[in-house]
Scaffold this active site. Structure first.
Site, PDB file in Angstrom:
ATOM      1  CE1 TYR A   1      -3.937   2.478   0.677  1.00 46.52           C
ATOM      2  CE2 TYR A   1      -2.749   2.921   2.338  1.00 46.52           C
ATOM      3  CZ  TYR A   1      -3.366   3.416   1.248  1.00 46.52           C
ATOM      4  OH  TYR A   1      -4.134   4.231   1.940  1.00 46.52           O
TER       5      TYR A   1
ATOM      6  N   GLY B   1       1.376   3.969   1.678  1.00 46.58           N
ATOM      7  CA  GLY B   1       1.791   4.107   3.028  1.00 46.58           C
ATOM      8  C   GLY B   1       2.456   3.579   3.398  1.00 46.58           C
ATOM      9  CE  LYS B   2       0.643  -1.332   4.785  1.00 45.88           C
ATOM     10  NZ  LYS B   2       0.337  -1.516   6.509  1.00 45.88           N
ATOM     11  CG  ASN B   3       8.749   1.261   6.804  1.00 45.78           C
ATOM     12  OD1 ASN B   3       6.931   1.597   6.954  1.00 45.78           O
ATOM     13  ND2 ASN B   3       9.603   1.405   7.136  1.00 45.78           N
ATOM     14  CG  LEU B   4       9.360  -2.001  -0.909  1.00 43.86           C
ATOM     15  CD1 LEU B   4       9.736  -0.768  -1.574  1.00 43.86           C
ATOM     16  CD2 LEU B   4       9.766  -3.096  -0.999  1.00 43.86           C
TER      17      LEU B   4
END
Length: 366
Positions: free
Chosen positions: A183, A185-188
């Site tokens: 998604y 907004g995740k770190n990746l």
């Protein structure tokens, strides 16, 4: 000063030329589903996590659900889940006809409390699903030990833990299989939805590749009632570019977390922490306070974004009203939902922005 809770433009701007090149490469190839970009990303992410196999899928929820299906978990079975987590952890269990069995969390880590797991195991229990909440890894040594003793599978919900590690091993390599979300907004994060499964079990990976593609390994030959859940070529190409930046961005998150902890150390806020042997991805920086509403009002007036992850636990959600009301009490999860507050976090947050957020919090606490 304005400090949004999450800002997704700067990370892409930093590597815009590489992203553009990757997207153009896919467009010029004319291959958009299950092609060389997906294969290359799967190989790179498997190497990054330290596992043998990665299977790209449509999103994080599908990743969890498909793991459980590939493990032959279904109606009549039970899966132990944290009482406090994003609802996707529970939905994956429900969607395959099994029953989520909630266990309360640790007040220190906010993750599944290993000391409470064995009391929840029954003859119907098939798996334990620890969630590396907010990016801090769960106590996988103890959880894996319990699982081995009882013949259970361990399914990591690593949706917030890209790059986190426990005792030297990366999230994604700590259980029988792990689910990741990409998604945005995740770190990746992808430029849309995406997900992946990591595992060292070749037979499981082979089954997952079939299940994600209509239950088919050979075109128009279907050996299982699979689904359509495939990481697409465009997202895989972008993720390959962003994966090369992940450790750098995570290191910046770690610095930001340290700045928050230093600047807020003399307040009454309960600050997050990690233990020796744990490496958090710092997906979120979550504090606890009894003055949450007052603080949020003040932060909003000062232009600071803040959020609550998560205000309503799954067992209180309308979606689970049909669950028996005598399945247990979860005092830590109940109190957490009333006290937690997530501060702005991201690799492109400046030191001055972190300082401003801290100053506003100190003002609010008065």
């Amino acid at each position: 000063m304005k400090v949004p809770f999450l800002e997704l433009i700067s990370p892409c701007a930093e590597i815009q030329d590489e992203i553009n090149t990757a997207i153009q490469r896919v467009i010029k190839s004319g291959w958009y589903i299950l092609g060389p970009e997906v294969e290359a990303f799967e190989s790179a992410f498997a190497d990054y996590c330290g596992v043998s196999h990665c299977v790209g899928v449509g999103n994080g929820l599908d990743a969890l659900q498909l793991i459980l299906r590939a493990m032959d978990i279904g109606p009549g079975d039970e899966v132990i889940v944290p009482a406090h987590t994003f609802i996707a952890s529970w939905l994956a269990v429900s969607h395959i006809g099994a029953t989520p069995i909630p266990v309360d969390i640790s007040i220190k880590s906010y993750n599944l409390d290993p000391d409470l797991i064995e009391a929840a195991i029954t003859s119907r229990t098939k798996a334990i699903m620890p969630v590396h909440l907010y990016g801090r890894p769960a106590r996988m040594d103890v959880i894996s030990g319990i699982a081995k003793m009882h013949g259970l599978k361990v399914v990591e919900d690593a949706a917030q833990a890209h790059g986190a590690s426990f005792q030297g091993d990366k999230a994604g390599a700590l259980g029988d299989a792990a689910a990741f979300s990409f998604y945005p907004g995740k770190n990746l994060g992808a430029l849309g939805d995406g997900g992946a499964i990591t595992t060292n079990d070749g037979e499981l990976a082979d089954r997952l590749r079939s299940l994600r593609n209509y239950g088919s390994k050979e075109k128009y030959v279907h050996t299982a009632a699979g689904v359509n859940s495939r990481l697409d070529e465009l997202q895989a190409a972008v993720l390959r570019v962003k994966l090369r930046q992940l450790d750098t961005w995570n290191q910046r998150r770690k610095i930001i977390a340290a700045l928050y902890s230093e600047q807020l150390s003399d307040t009454d806020l309960i600050l997050p922490s990690v233990e020796v042997g744990e490496e958090s991805s710092w997906h979120l920086y979550v504090v606890r306070t009894c003055a949450r509403e007052k603080i949020m009002t003040h932060l909003a007036a000062k232009g600071v974004g803040a959020m609550i992850h998560y205000p309503i636990p799954p067992y209180r959600q309308e979606a689970y009203n049909s669950m028996p009301k005598d399945f247990g009490r979860f005092p830590i999860s109940d109190s957490m939902c009333d006290e937690i507050l997530s501060l702005p976090m991201g690799p492109h947050l400046s030191n001055s922005q972190v300082g401003y957020v801290s100053d506003c919090l100190i003002e609010a606490l008065g």
